[in-house]
Design an enzyme around this catalytic site. Structure first.
Site, mmCIF file in Angstrom:
data_model
loop_
_atom_site.group_PDB
_atom_site.id
_atom_site.type_symbol
_atom_site.label_atom_id
_atom_site.label_comp_id
_atom_site.label_asym_id
_atom_site.label_seq_id
_atom_site.Cartn_x
_atom_site.Cartn_y
_atom_site.Cartn_z
ATOM 1 N N ASP A 29 6.686 -10.503 15.779
ATOM 2 C CA ASP A 29 5.603 -10.140 16.372
ATOM 3 C C ASP A 29 5.397 -10.945 17.736
ATOM 4 O O ASP A 29 4.620 -11.699 18.007
ATOM 5 C CB ASP A 29 4.310 -10.018 15.800
ATOM 6 N N SER A 52 -4.315 -14.186 18.755
ATOM 7 C CA SER A 52 -3.084 -13.638 18.353
ATOM 8 C C SER A 52 -2.360 -13.990 20.065
ATOM 9 O O SER A 52 -2.942 -13.891 20.711
ATOM 10 C CB SER A 52 -3.335 -12.269 18.559
ATOM 11 N N HIS A 90 2.116 -7.122 19.455
ATOM 12 C CA HIS A 90 0.887 -6.168 19.376
ATOM 13 C C HIS A 90 -0.020 -6.402 20.344
ATOM 14 O O HIS A 90 -0.918 -5.783 20.735
ATOM 15 C CB HIS A 90 0.378 -6.179 17.751
HETATM 16 N N1 ARG Z 1 -3.723 -8.456 11.934
HETATM 17 C C1 ARG Z 1 -3.494 -8.968 13.200
HETATM 18 C C2 ARG Z 1 -4.759 -8.933 14.268
HETATM 19 O O1 ARG Z 1 -5.911 -8.915 13.723
HETATM 20 C C3 ARG Z 1 -2.404 -7.872 13.582
HETATM 21 C C4 ARG Z 1 -2.888 -6.385 14.170
HETATM 22 C C5 ARG Z 1 -1.730 -5.697 14.674
HETATM 23 N N2 ARG Z 1 -0.817 -5.105 13.566
HETATM 24 C C6 ARG Z 1 -1.158 -4.006 12.696
HETATM 25 N N3 ARG Z 1 -0.275 -3.799 11.837
HETATM 26 N N4 ARG Z 1 -2.008 -3.213 13.094
HETATM 27 O O2 ARG Z 1 -4.783 -8.319 15.417
HETATM 28 N N1 GLU Z 2 -4.039 -10.340 14.828
HETATM 29 C C1 GLU Z 2 -5.124 -11.195 15.208
HETATM 30 C C2 GLU Z 2 -5.352 -11.072 16.794
HETATM 31 O O1 GLU Z 2 -4.718 -10.068 17.366
HETATM 32 C C3 GLU Z 2 -5.095 -12.566 14.831
HETATM 33 C C4 GLU Z 2 -5.282 -12.609 13.546
HETATM 34 C C5 GLU Z 2 -6.771 -12.981 13.285
HETATM 35 O O2 GLU Z 2 -7.595 -12.420 13.231
HETATM 36 O O3 GLU Z 2 -6.768 -14.244 12.730
HETATM 37 O O4 GLU Z 2 -5.853 -11.903 17.321
#
Ligand code: ARG
Ligand code: GLU
Length: 716
Positions: free
Chosen positions: A224, A647, A88
């Site tokens: 990921d 991330s 991502h």
């Molecule tokens: N929750 C994770 C972060 O904050 C992954 C986000 C990307 N994935 C998604 N399904 N939107 O970035």
């Molecule tokens: N998915 C998050 C990022 O893109 C990390 C997850 C979180 O917020 O801890 O940095």
């Protein structure tokens, strides 16, 4: 027991009843681990020394952990500059190289040789060379009696001076960041590489498996990750893209462990967490839970529901909105989890209990005069700012984010506000048309009209009445919506070009004849005149008070585990592999396996499809050297305190080997940005062995495995 631990121990005894400064969690400054954290890290099982993590004179782990394009983290995993980050995080680059014929998002991409690696515009990675405390320089000449504005401007001048004078090489940069809400300033010498090429990415059915349904959720099964390579000039220094550039030879790279993890193992995550607010007063947490999160969630709720219906019904709308939907849904879902978690862990009560203790301590330490006024001041300011903050969030969510016609108008509005001379007008016009070309490619007026009607109605009905623009008072929103989407030129790129055709005067005339633009402008002007100035005035006072409150906490709790809030600088967080109880009678184990992917598998589904090759590898149990007890680990969780920006961060074992790749947090613990509770806050990582398995067995990119250093620290 040495004195420091004794102190720590004593402090912890007091703090058990006050779970504000927990016994776990924290995002620590890598150059300061020695005094603060080393003993604790070793007691958790760490076998290396903190010099292995950060060392100014010798190469250390920090030399392998660059910031990835300012928003994510990445790590070097080979002597040839091979770089690992999340799928991502590389999504934009993978998408940019994709076309209908070569859809790398759908099918994955693997360069067969370095010659096939794909250069990227607008991608850079930044290494930290050195970290220095420059608080004295930045604070010099500041008088406590100065007004907040005067202080801020003196600080800005001192920062500029220090940045200009601190020694560095010509290809390096100095940056200064504020810590502990402006009680400490730290300078970073950095090195930025801009020739960073795409090496490999799994298909989205692996890299984004589970998509939005599984996002922020454990148990998880997402691969990921994506791979890049840093290129440098012949002297191994940063250089603009050139075909003559060569793979970067890093000062350090991570060996990768094939032995994996077990429950209770020490883990450490090293990266660039973006923003936390761990030291807010109870009033601020109440405001987030009761006032702000509901506004943001509510507006996005309406918008997402409508977009989802269209995406499911029409394939081209799905393509247009997939990425926007994911990004809007990401924080929408996080805020829901955050509010639930803050309520469930009684965060407000915990803060209140702490505040009681804070006042008692201030009295005991004869600091009553200095500190007693802080909390009443906060209470007053938060009460005062709430209607402005709520109005601001309504405006931002509706006009700047989710009603796309309005956010497009905002760009044009900035142009109208900044008519200066003819050249700069033409330049700005060109740049708006350029950026809006991309915007309109993924814009459907039909979807936007429905969203507009729903969320503008919400704004009119639910935002504080006294700060609504008059056009929203007693307005017939459905009728206004119909009219705007029928007549406004802002619903298409051609229309926008027509509006912007001509000199400044002509453009102004065009704009002020457009129904959509006029409506948007009324909202913008109301925001800029009636909401923002007062909000900023109060916010500045809150910022100043928060600095005093932070200073007071450091002063009154000298032995507590207080770390500076995240600010997108390099941090270390550590903990252990650990499951958790998400709810009564339910325990979540810390490791998932390929079996779980097959359990979730829904053939043809856009979230839970599984590539045929992966099914085949599963059926044949063809896991190579990557399995443990006949099963292939996929994801795992631990108690590391992480946030957005982490991330792509390396997860590291007790010896300094890479064991995983951070990419998310668990649903029940998303409130850790405000209040970290070790019983339910967990970060989610991809197991390094799953990454290796995908590269080796799924993608057959063995040449990449060969340039890595795989190790067996547990002699398995
Ligand atoms: N929750 C994770 C972060 O904050 C992954 C986000 C990307 N994935 C998604 N399904 N939107 O970035
Ligand atoms: N998915 C998050 C990022 O893109 C990390 C997850 C979180 O917020 O801890 O940095």
């Amino acid at each position: 027991m040495n004195l420091k631990i004794k102190h720590l121990f004593k402090a912890l005894l007091v703090l058990v009843a006050l779970p504000i400064y927990g016994q776990q969690g924290g995002m620590w400054i890598p150059s300061l681990l020695k005094g603060m954290n080393e003993t604790e890290m070793q007691s958790l099982g760490m076998k290396m020394s903190v010099q292995d993590i950060y060392d100014v004179n010798n190469s250390s782990m920090k030399d392998a952990v660059p910031h990835f394009n300012g928003g994510c983290t990445s790590e070097v995993i080979s002597p040839q500059g091979l770089l690992l980050t999340n799928h991502h995080c590389g999504y934009g680059q993978i998408q940019a190289h994709s076309s209908v014929e070569n859809d790398y998002l759908a099918n994955g991409f693997w360069a067969k040789s370095q010659a096939e690696e794909l250069p990227n515009d607008n991608l850079e990675v930044t290494f930290i060379v050195r970290i220095e405390d420059v608080t004295k320089d930045v604070m010099s000449g500041i008088n406590p009696k100065d007004s907040e504005q005067v202080k801020q401007s003196k600080i800005a001048q001192n920062i500029a001076k220090t940045v200009a004078n601190f020694p560095k090489e010509s290809y390096q940069e100095n940056k200064i960041k504020s810590f502990f809400e402006g009680n400490q300033y730290i300078l970073f010498v950095t090195e930025t590489f801009t020739d960073v090429r795409l090496v490999g990415a799994p298909p989205s059915s692996i890299g984004k498996f589970g998509s939005d349904t599984d996002n922020w959720v454990w148990p998880r099964h997402t691969g990921d990750f994506s791979l890049f390579r840093i290129y440098a000039n012949k002297d191994n220094k940063p250089a603009l893209y050139s075909k003559d550039n060569v793979p970067y030879r890093p000062k350090y790279f991570f060996p990768i462990s094939l032995d994996g993890i077990s429950e209770g193992d020490f883990t450490m995550v090293f990266g660039y967490p973006g923003r936390t607010q761990e030291y807010l007063p109870s009033f601020a947490v109440e405001q987030i839970v009761n006032d702000l999160n509901p506004v943001r969630i509510g507006v996005r709720d309406s918008a997402l529901k409508i977009i989802d219906e269209y995406m499911r019904a029409e394939q081209n709308i799905k393509i247009q909105y997939a990425s926007k939907y994911a990004s809007t849904a990401n924080y929408w879902k996080k805020w829901i989890g955050e509010s639930l978690g803050l309520k469930r862990t009684n965060a407000v009560e915990a803060k209140q209990a702490f505040e009681k203790d804070f006042i008692e301590r201030a009295n005991k330490n004869k600091k009553t005069k200095a500190y007693a006024d802080i909390l009443p001041q906060f209470e007053k300011l938060y009460k005062e700012i709430t209607p402005y903050a709520v109005s601001k969030d309504f405006f931002t969510e509706v006009a700047l984010r989710n009603a796309e016609l309005l956010s497009s108008a905002w760009k044009v509005f900035a142009l109208e506000k900044s008519f200066t001379n003819a050249t700069s007008f033409d330049n700005k016009k060109a740049s708006i048309i350029n950026s809006q070309e991309r915007f309109y490619k993924n814009y459907s007026p039909k979807v936007d009209e429905k969203v507009f009607e729903a969320i503008v109605s919400k704004y009119a009905n639910e935002a504080p009445k006294e700060f609504l623009p008059s056009i929203l008072k007693n307005a017939d929103i459905p009728a206004i919506t119909k009219e705007i989407y029928k007549e406004s030129k802002l619903t298409s790129l051609e229309g926008l070009k027509e509006l912007l055709n001509g000199d400044a005067k002509q453009v102004q005339q065009n704009l002020n004849n457009d129904k959509g633009y006029l409506f948007a402008k009324a909202l913008f002007e109301n925001y800029l005149q009636n909401i923002l100035p007062k909000y900023e005035e109060l916010d500045l006072q809150i910022t100043a008070l928060q600095r005093t409150y932070m200073k007071a906490q450091l002063d009154l709790y000298p032995d507590a585990r207080i770390f500076p809030d995240a600010n997108s600088t390099l941090r270390v967080t550590y903990g252990k592999v650990d499951g958790y109880y998400p709810k009564d009678a339910t325990y979540y184990e810390p490791v998932t396996h390929l079996e779980g992917i097959m359990e979730k598998y829904v053939p043809g589904d856009y979230e839970f499809d599984v590539p045929a090759k992966l099914v085949e590898l599963y059926n044949n149990k063809d896991y190579g050297q990557y399995a443990e007890d006949g099963k292939l680990p996929v994801n795992f969780i631990a108690t590391n305190h992480t946030t957005g920006g982490n991330s792509g961060s390396p997860a590291i074992d007790a010896h300094g080997n890479l064991i995983g790749l951070n990419f998310d947090r668990v649903w029940e613990g998303t409130m850790s940005d405000i209040y970290y509770d070790p019983s339910i806050c967990r970060n989610i990582m991809v197991d390094a062995r799953y990454i290796l398995f995908i590269i080796d067995k799924f993608a057959d990119a063995k040449h990449l495995i060969e340039e890595m250093k795989l190790v067996h620290p547990k002699n398995k």
